[in-house]
Motif scaffolding. Sequence first.
Motif, PDB file in Angstrom:
ATOM      1  N   ALA A  68      -0.647   7.843 -18.058  1.00 18.15           N
ATOM      2  CA  ALA A  68      -1.023   6.911 -16.993  1.00 18.15           C
ATOM      3  C   ALA A  68      -1.533   7.655 -15.763  1.00 18.15           C
ATOM      4  O   ALA A  68      -2.557   7.294 -15.175  1.00 18.15           O
ATOM      5  CB  ALA A  68       0.172   6.036 -16.629  1.00 18.15           C
ATOM      6  N   SER A  69      -0.821   8.721 -15.367  1.00 18.57           N
ATOM      7  CA  SER A  69      -1.246   9.477 -14.191  1.00 18.57           C
ATOM      8  C   SER A  69      -2.569  10.198 -14.448  1.00 18.57           C
ATOM      9  O   SER A  69      -3.422  10.279 -13.556  1.00 18.57           O
ATOM     10  CB  SER A  69      -0.168  10.479 -13.786  1.00 18.57           C
ATOM     11  N   ALA A  73      -4.928   9.157 -16.470  1.00 17.44           N
ATOM     12  CA  ALA A  73      -5.979   8.144 -16.461  1.00 17.44           C
ATOM     13  C   ALA A  73      -6.417   7.827 -15.034  1.00 17.44           C
ATOM     14  O   ALA A  73      -7.616   7.742 -14.738  1.00 17.44           O
ATOM     15  CB  ALA A  73      -5.485   6.883 -17.159  1.00 17.44           C
ATOM     16  N   HIS A  74      -5.443   7.678 -14.129  1.00 11.45           N
ATOM     17  CA  HIS A  74      -5.781   7.393 -12.738  1.00 11.45           C
ATOM     18  C   HIS A  74      -6.526   8.568 -12.109  1.00 11.45           C
ATOM     19  O   HIS A  74      -7.513   8.376 -11.383  1.00 11.45           O
ATOM     20  CB  HIS A  74      -4.519   7.087 -11.940  1.00 11.45           C
ATOM     21  N   ALA A  75      -6.045   9.786 -12.379  1.00 14.23           N
ATOM     22  CA  ALA A  75      -6.666  10.973 -11.794  1.00 14.23           C
ATOM     23  C   ALA A  75      -8.093  11.153 -12.285  1.00 14.23           C
ATOM     24  O   ALA A  75      -9.012  11.448 -11.508  1.00 14.23           O
ATOM     25  CB  ALA A  75      -5.837  12.212 -12.107  1.00 14.23           C
ATOM     26  N   ALA A 125     -10.062   8.820 -13.549  1.00 17.32           N
ATOM     27  CA  ALA A 125     -10.896   7.737 -13.030  1.00 17.32           C
ATOM     28  C   ALA A 125     -11.336   8.033 -11.596  1.00 17.32           C
ATOM     29  O   ALA A 125     -12.498   7.824 -11.221  1.00 17.32           O
ATOM     30  CB  ALA A 125     -10.136   6.413 -13.085  1.00 17.32           C
ATOM     31  N   ALA A 126     -10.404   8.550 -10.792  1.00 18.96           N
ATOM     32  CA  ALA A 126     -10.754   8.924  -9.421  1.00 18.96           C
ATOM     33  C   ALA A 126     -11.754  10.073  -9.406  1.00 18.96           C
ATOM     34  O   ALA A 126     -12.673  10.112  -8.575  1.00 18.96           O
ATOM     35  CB  ALA A 126      -9.489   9.319  -8.650  1.00 18.96           C
TER      36      ALA A 126
END
Length: 325
Positions: free
Chosen positions: A124-125, A127-129, A131-132
């Motif tokens: 999850a982390s 994926a967020h990183a 995407a950013a």
Amino acid sequence: MTYAERAPRVRRPAQALFGRLCVINGFLFTAGTVVLALSPATVSAPVLPTELPVLLTGLLLILAANAFLVRRSLAPLDALETLMERVDLLRRGDRLTEQGNGDLTHLVHTFNGMLDRLEAERSASSAHALAAQEAERQRIARELHDEIGQSLTVVLLGLKRTLDRAPEDLRPELQAAQETVRDSIDEVRQVARRLRPGVLADLGLQSALAALASEYPFVTRRVDPDLPELGADVELVLYRIAQESLTNVARHAGATSAELSLSVRPGELLLRVVDDGRGGITREGAGIRGMRERALLIGALLTIKSTVDSGTEVRLSVPWDGQAR
């Protein structure tokens, strides 16, 4: 269902281990007492020399049986320690088998559940990183193209007008400056394309890989013409891993040739980047770890085989069931 969701309610591991050892030793001492009581063997007071071998043999048997049973009972702890030393959250699926060993199964079960939670949180982390990171790349690419690129274009046009009116002795210098600005514009556009592969969104993965391979004259491209329809996330991961692999080849491998291939196989899509460079990768840097994180986002398996003086092979296996993802 994860290990944590189906965890049974049992005693704490320390209590369970204490109870197990008590049961094993109690069993052995009881068995020894029964054998001594029912056997014809007797012990005098004081002990006779002829009785010493019987006593020593019985003691050795009890100690050997105790060591065997305790060792076998605690065997999962060795396996657990080994897994703790090698576990890597970027390589999924490394678990201990839960079988037998009574209460220690709960300890293994709890550790497997912990790995499930850590891997889910890491995915999850990541994926967020990522995407950013992609959003930031697109922003920088737009600024390079729209601001710096346009500013350089204005400078180039100004140099052209100046060159048309300049005296003959200044023309060579102005022409050199003009060529430098033109080269800078090309470099800015190339950097912007690498940051934001517009061809990937506009023309698809095949065209994007073709454009990527064309940037490196030593790369041969082999892409299956019958690629299935893939989701944007899968295409982006495939493209970025191919891009990072070819960048590593160009910068570090010292290769004279390389091959980029993407093929459809039973149950998988296989991306391969193979080079004939120096090989011998012994430490994974930020680039390779970033590739592993991207692979996890789509449930793919990334393997890297690197042999000294025999080149490097990067393989990305994407599970595929014949349907669009």
